[in-house]
Each structure stands twice: as structure tokens, then as C-alpha cells.
Motif scaffolding. Sequence first.
Motif, PDB file in Angstrom:
ATOM      1  N   ASP A 444      25.915  54.487  52.683  1.00 56.27           N
ATOM      2  CA  ASP A 444      24.767  54.266  53.574  1.00 56.27           C
ATOM      3  C   ASP A 444      24.149  52.889  53.349  1.00 56.27           C
ATOM      4  N   ALA A 445      23.967  52.518  52.078  1.00 56.44           N
ATOM      5  CA  ALA A 445      23.296  51.249  51.766  1.00 56.44           C
ATOM      6  C   ALA A 445      24.117  50.062  52.250  1.00 56.44           C
ATOM      7  N   SER A 446      25.410  50.086  51.991  1.00 56.16           N
ATOM      8  CA  SER A 446      26.256  48.957  52.399  1.00 56.16           C
ATOM      9  C   SER A 446      26.383  48.869  53.911  1.00 56.16           C
ATOM     10  N   TRP A 447      26.467  50.022  54.564  1.00 53.70           N
ATOM     11  CA  TRP A 447      26.626  49.990  56.022  1.00 53.70           C
ATOM     12  C   TRP A 447      25.320  49.671  56.735  1.00 53.70           C
ATOM     13  N   ALA A 448      24.194  50.030  56.164  1.00 59.09           N
ATOM     14  CA  ALA A 448      22.914  49.601  56.752  1.00 59.09           C
ATOM     15  C   ALA A 448      22.807  48.085  56.715  1.00 59.09           C
ATOM     16  N   LYS A 449      23.213  47.497  55.607  1.00 56.84           N
ATOM     17  CA  LYS A 449      23.203  46.029  55.490  1.00 56.84           C
ATOM     18  C   LYS A 449      24.185  45.406  56.470  1.00 56.84           C
ATOM     19  N   LEU A 450      25.398  45.992  56.579  1.00 58.88           N
ATOM     20  CA  LEU A 450      26.387  45.477  57.522  1.00 58.88           C
ATOM     21  C   LEU A 450      25.868  45.550  58.956  1.00 58.88           C
ATOM     22  N   THR A 451      25.244  46.659  59.320  1.00 60.05           N
ATOM     23  CA  THR A 451      24.745  46.818  60.690  1.00 60.05           C
ATOM     24  C   THR A 451      23.726  45.743  61.030  1.00 60.05           C
ATOM     25  N   MET A 452      22.814  45.460  60.123  1.00 59.78           N
ATOM     26  CA  MET A 452      21.826  44.413  60.375  1.00 59.78           C
ATOM     27  C   MET A 452      22.481  43.040  60.455  1.00 59.78           C
ATOM     28  N   ASP A 453      23.514  42.821  59.658  1.00 55.81           N
ATOM     29  CA  ASP A 453      24.252  41.559  59.711  1.00 55.81           C
ATOM     30  C   ASP A 453      24.956  41.419  61.055  1.00 55.81           C
ATOM     31  N   LEU A 454      25.593  42.513  61.509  1.00 58.77           N
ATOM     32  CA  LEU A 454      26.252  42.489  62.818  1.00 58.77           C
ATOM     33  C   LEU A 454      25.254  42.242  63.938  1.00 58.77           C
ATOM     34  N   LEU A 455      24.080  42.862  63.829  1.00 57.67           N
ATOM     35  CA  LEU A 455      23.052  42.679  64.852  1.00 57.67           C
ATOM     36  C   LEU A 455      22.606  41.230  64.920  1.00 57.67           C
ATOM     37  N   ALA A 456      22.312  40.649  63.759  1.00 61.44           N
ATOM     38  CA  ALA A 456      21.848  39.261  63.736  1.00 61.44           C
ATOM     39  C   ALA A 456      22.929  38.320  64.244  1.00 61.44           C
ATOM     40  N   SER A 457      24.166  38.553  63.844  1.00 63.39           N
ATOM     41  CA  SER A 457      25.270  37.684  64.266  1.00 63.39           C
ATOM     42  C   SER A 457      25.564  37.814  65.747  1.00 63.39           C
ATOM     43  N   SER A 458      25.304  38.993  66.310  1.00 66.11           N
ATOM     44  CA  SER A 458      25.613  39.234  67.722  1.00 66.11           C
ATOM     45  C   SER A 458      24.650  38.536  68.662  1.00 66.11           C
ATOM     46  N   THR A 459      23.470  38.198  68.188  1.00 67.93           N
ATOM     47  CA  THR A 459      22.452  37.655  69.091  1.00 67.93           C
ATOM     48  C   THR A 459      22.876  36.346  69.733  1.00 67.93           C
ATOM     49  N   ASP A 460      23.768  35.609  69.088  1.00 68.69           N
ATOM     50  CA  ASP A 460      24.159  34.305  69.632  1.00 68.69           C
ATOM     51  C   ASP A 460      25.338  34.401  70.591  1.00 68.69           C
ATOM     52  N   PHE A 461      25.828  35.650  70.837  1.00 72.54           N
ATOM     53  CA  PHE A 461      26.953  35.824  71.747  1.00 72.54           C
ATOM     54  C   PHE A 461      26.498  36.196  73.168  1.00 72.54           C
ATOM     55  N   SER A 462      25.245  36.113  73.441  1.00 75.91           N
ATOM     56  CA  SER A 462      24.718  36.526  74.747  1.00 75.91           C
ATOM     57  C   SER A 462      25.295  35.684  75.875  1.00 75.91           C
ATOM     58  N   PRO A 463      25.577  36.299  77.044  1.00 73.10           N
ATOM     59  CA  PRO A 463      26.006  35.508  78.213  1.00 73.10           C
ATOM     60  C   PRO A 463      24.903  34.598  78.719  1.00 73.10           C
ATOM     61  N   LEU A 464      23.667  34.829  78.280  1.00 75.66           N
ATOM     62  CA  LEU A 464      22.555  33.956  78.651  1.00 75.66           C
ATOM     63  C   LEU A 464      22.415  32.771  77.703  1.00 75.66           C
ATOM     64  N   ASN A 465      23.362  32.628  76.789  1.00 78.64           N
ATOM     65  CA  ASN A 465      23.306  31.530  75.838  1.00 78.64           C
ATOM     66  C   ASN A 465      23.611  30.205  76.535  1.00 78.64           C
ATOM     67  N   PHE A 466      23.234  29.105  75.905  1.00 72.56           N
ATOM     68  CA  PHE A 466      23.487  27.787  76.442  1.00 72.56           C
ATOM     69  C   PHE A 466      23.466  26.798  75.269  1.00 72.56           C
ATOM     70  N   ASN A 467      24.239  25.740  75.393  1.00 69.12           N
ATOM     71  CA  ASN A 467      24.273  24.716  74.338  1.00 69.12           C
ATOM     72  C   ASN A 467      23.018  23.866  74.450  1.00 69.12           C
ATOM     73  N   THR A 468      21.951  24.373  73.825  1.00 69.80           N
ATOM     74  CA  THR A 468      20.643  23.728  73.988  1.00 69.80           C
ATOM     75  C   THR A 468      20.416  22.634  72.965  1.00 69.80           C
ATOM     76  N   ASP A 469      19.530  21.746  73.304  1.00 69.56           N
ATOM     77  CA  ASP A 469      19.064  20.703  72.379  1.00 69.56           C
ATOM     78  C   ASP A 469      18.118  21.351  71.397  1.00 69.56           C
ATOM     79  N   PRO A 470      18.426  21.315  70.085  1.00 72.01           N
ATOM     80  CA  PRO A 470      17.555  22.001  69.108  1.00 72.01           C
ATOM     81  C   PRO A 470      16.161  21.408  69.031  1.00 72.01           C
ATOM     82  N   ASN A 471      15.968  20.229  69.609  1.00 69.71           N
ATOM     83  CA  ASN A 471      14.636  19.605  69.552  1.00 69.71           C
ATOM     84  C   ASN A 471      13.783  19.906  70.775  1.00 69.71           C
ATOM     85  N   LEU A 472      14.367  20.669  71.716  1.00 67.73           N
ATOM     86  CA  LEU A 472      13.636  20.916  72.962  1.00 67.73           C
ATOM     87  C   LEU A 472      13.456  22.419  73.162  1.00 67.73           C
TER      88      LEU A 472
END
Length: 472
Positions: A444-472
Motif C-alpha cells: 500500500d505504501a509503495s503504491w500510494a507513492k507511485l500513484t502520486m508520482d504518476l499523477l504528477a508526471s501525467s499533468t504535463d501530457f495534457s492535449p492543452l499543453n503548449f511549449n510556453t515561455d517560462p518567463n511569461l
Amino acid sequence: MTTRSSCTSILIGKKASADGSVIIGRNEDSKASWPKQMVVRPARTETTTFVSKETGVTIPLPGDALSYTATPEWTDQYGLFEEDGINSAGVAMSATESAYANARVLGFDSFTDQGTNEEAMVTITLPYAHTAREGVQRLGDLIAQYGTGEANGILFADHDEAWYMEVVTGHRWAAQRIPDDSFAVVANQLSIQEVDFDSTDFMASADLRDFAAANHLWQAGQPFNLRHIFGTNDQSDRVYNYPRVWYGHRMLAPVASQGETPESSTMPFIVRAEQPLQVESAMDFLSSHYQGTPFDPAARLPHGVDGHRYRPIALAKTQESHVLQLRQDLPAEIANIHWLAMGVPAESQYVPFFAGTTTTPANYQAGALPASMDSAYWQYKLAGVLVDAHFNHFQAKLTGVQGAVHAQHVALIAKTDAQAAGKSAAELAALATTATAEAARLSDASWAKLTMDLLASSTDFSPLNFNTDPNL
């Protein structure tokens, strides 16, 4: 709702395994979103009556029921479907591997709507079996008396033997003992081949030969090939069933399987092990999906290659996968391990439940619809869904966690074995319960950590993503 388990099974004899264990396992495949639970059924001394919610059949049950582990459905609206378990006598059972009988044999002994089906089989059999043979005989007697509505394969094991039983018509069945030095894999078809009625390695309905002869299904003096007489051999077998058997042979007996193809219809039921098989061999087989071949639906395949040509072994509709390991030379409470992976085993973790445990963790006793995160089933399904979205990208993370947790489980089992020496039955039950809880906690402990890691990593795969300027 009609629920049948479109499953895949494996059986391993004690001399084929590396540590002398008798091992049986199966993927329970039915619905992609249908929770399972893991419980311990207590011993019972009073007589009772079983009434099937699926067929209405009423079966009196004796008052000497053993305790056993089980994985029932989240709801009993359609029946219990306890599916698999190990009882306190050290007998393991898994039911069922759904199959098909051909139309001709069913013309002479049809299925019945009021019989005992998959839904009931563990409940009415496992609490009363003190050996694997006894389990086969009890279920066979019940099938003969009450009939069934399904062709099925049922797995039994004890510390000496593994048996595969096939229900081939409405009231008739046969079973074969898996040779100690061999294994068998089964995929939704009647699989037993030549039956030797004079050998103690076979059991069958008392009138099976007479039935086949009287209806011109078999002629005396000819081999009694159960698969040929009662089973099927059509195009659906070549797409749905034979490829899984081929891949199992390829994994576990690469020399003997040379020359077999995914659509071979003459592959043997029994295969002699070419090297000692570990419990992980069964897990790897049940978790597989044609990796390393052009038929892997999860692989990056060349254009024009159909990764969905054949039905894989682990798939989205796997509700749970279990490997029932009966180890030698240890107290019964800890010798027998009910390994359980909730959801799709390729995206889950086999957790060891010592069969002597008196209870299971709360999150394994929960799980319903709608989904709720107090359930082990849904916890593992969530991780699997996150992996599915970017399967190849997340494979390294997934397998890393699976391997690390399994190593912890192996160490925990070794520690528990060492602690068992000299303990009373009550102390062993307490030890099994504590170790089971710890095994679930580690996962349970290892998979809870994995699930949160997968969630955080997945956020940047959105089809609404764009190569944005980090300063803007």
C-alpha cells in the motif's frame, strides 16, 4: 446479468517448482470495472442450506465446514463468485476457467438453468475438501446430482498434487492430475486430452465412457480424447485461446515449444518443465501480454502490425489475479500463501496473504460501485489507469516498484518462516495475521507513492499543453 470468467490458468507440480511447492493460479477476467474483495470465511459447525441467487438451486451443506480465504464480488446480487481460496486443511481451489462444449454433445446432455455454476462452486466445495482429490470428487458429485449451466475448468491443489477438472456437459466431468514434474496452462477451452480410466491420475463421472459410446461420440478401443470428443476447435479458438497457450509454453518451456505457433491446435495439455519454476514464473505468465512478439497490444509496433490480433493473458477486464502456493515442510498457517493482485496483474502487485490469517486488511474487505479510495481494488485500478494513459513511458517506474515490493515480500516471508518455529497453533495464526497485514502495508505504501508520482508526471501530457515561455 450473466457473469462468466473468461480466464487464463496455470498449474505447476511439486517437482516442477524450485522449492517443492504445488502452485495453481488464474486471472479472473470478466469486467473492467467490477470490484473484488479478499476475506477469510470462518469455520462452521452448524448445517445450513446454500441457495444460488443466479440459478435458484438449493443445496444442503454439512456442518463441518473448514475456514478458507476467498475473493467474492463486491455485491452478492448475482451470487457470491468467491472464485479462489485456500482452506485450513491446506487445499487450494480456483473456479472457474470458462470453456465451451460442442453442440453435438450438448444435444445428449444439455446444460441446465437450475444447476450449480461458477458462482457457487468454491462456496459449496472448498470448505469440505481435505485433499485435492476429495475436492474434485465432491464437486463432481454435485454436478452429477444438480447439473450445471456451463462448461468449466476448475483447479485444485494440496501439498502433494495439482488437479485440473473439466465439466464437459450438463452433468458430466473428468479430471487429470498434473504430473509432479510438469505444468499446464489453460485458456478458455476444454484441454484434457487422452483419458486413462484405469489410472489413478484420472477421475471422471461414473458413466462418462458409457455416455460417449451410447451416443456414438467414441468407439471402444480408440483413445478417449476428452478435448476432441467434448470440446471445440474453430476460428474463435485460434484467435482467443490457442495464442495464450502458445505464449505460456514459449515462456516456460522454450525448447519443447519450438515449432508451435499462436494458432496451433495440437499443443499438449501437459508440458514437462525444462527448468525449475518459481512462484514468480506463474505470476509472470499471468501478467503477460505477448511481450517480445508482434502481438503485444501495449508495444510500439510498426505500421500495419496488429497488436490486437490475439486475446492477451493480462487484460483490462482482469478483476483479480491469484497464485495459490502450497509450500512444503512448514506449519500450515504459514506454509500456504494466497498471492493476490487486485485488478490487472501487469499493473498491480501480488500481495502474499498467509492462509492461516484470521482476517484481512480493511481496504481488502472494502470496494464497491461507485469507486472509493478506501478499497484496495480501486487503489490499484487508479494506478493502472494512470499507467494506461502513457503505458510505455511509465513502464520503468511501474516495474521498478513491482520488483522492489516483491523483494520486500520475499524477505517478509523468509522472516515469518523463521519466526514460526516452536509456536502453537494460536501463535501461528497470530503470526500469519500480523505478517499478512505487514505485506499489505508494504505494498500500500509503495503504491500510494507511485500513484502520486504518476499523477504528477501525467499533468504535463495534457492535449492543452503548449511549449510556453517560462518567463511569461
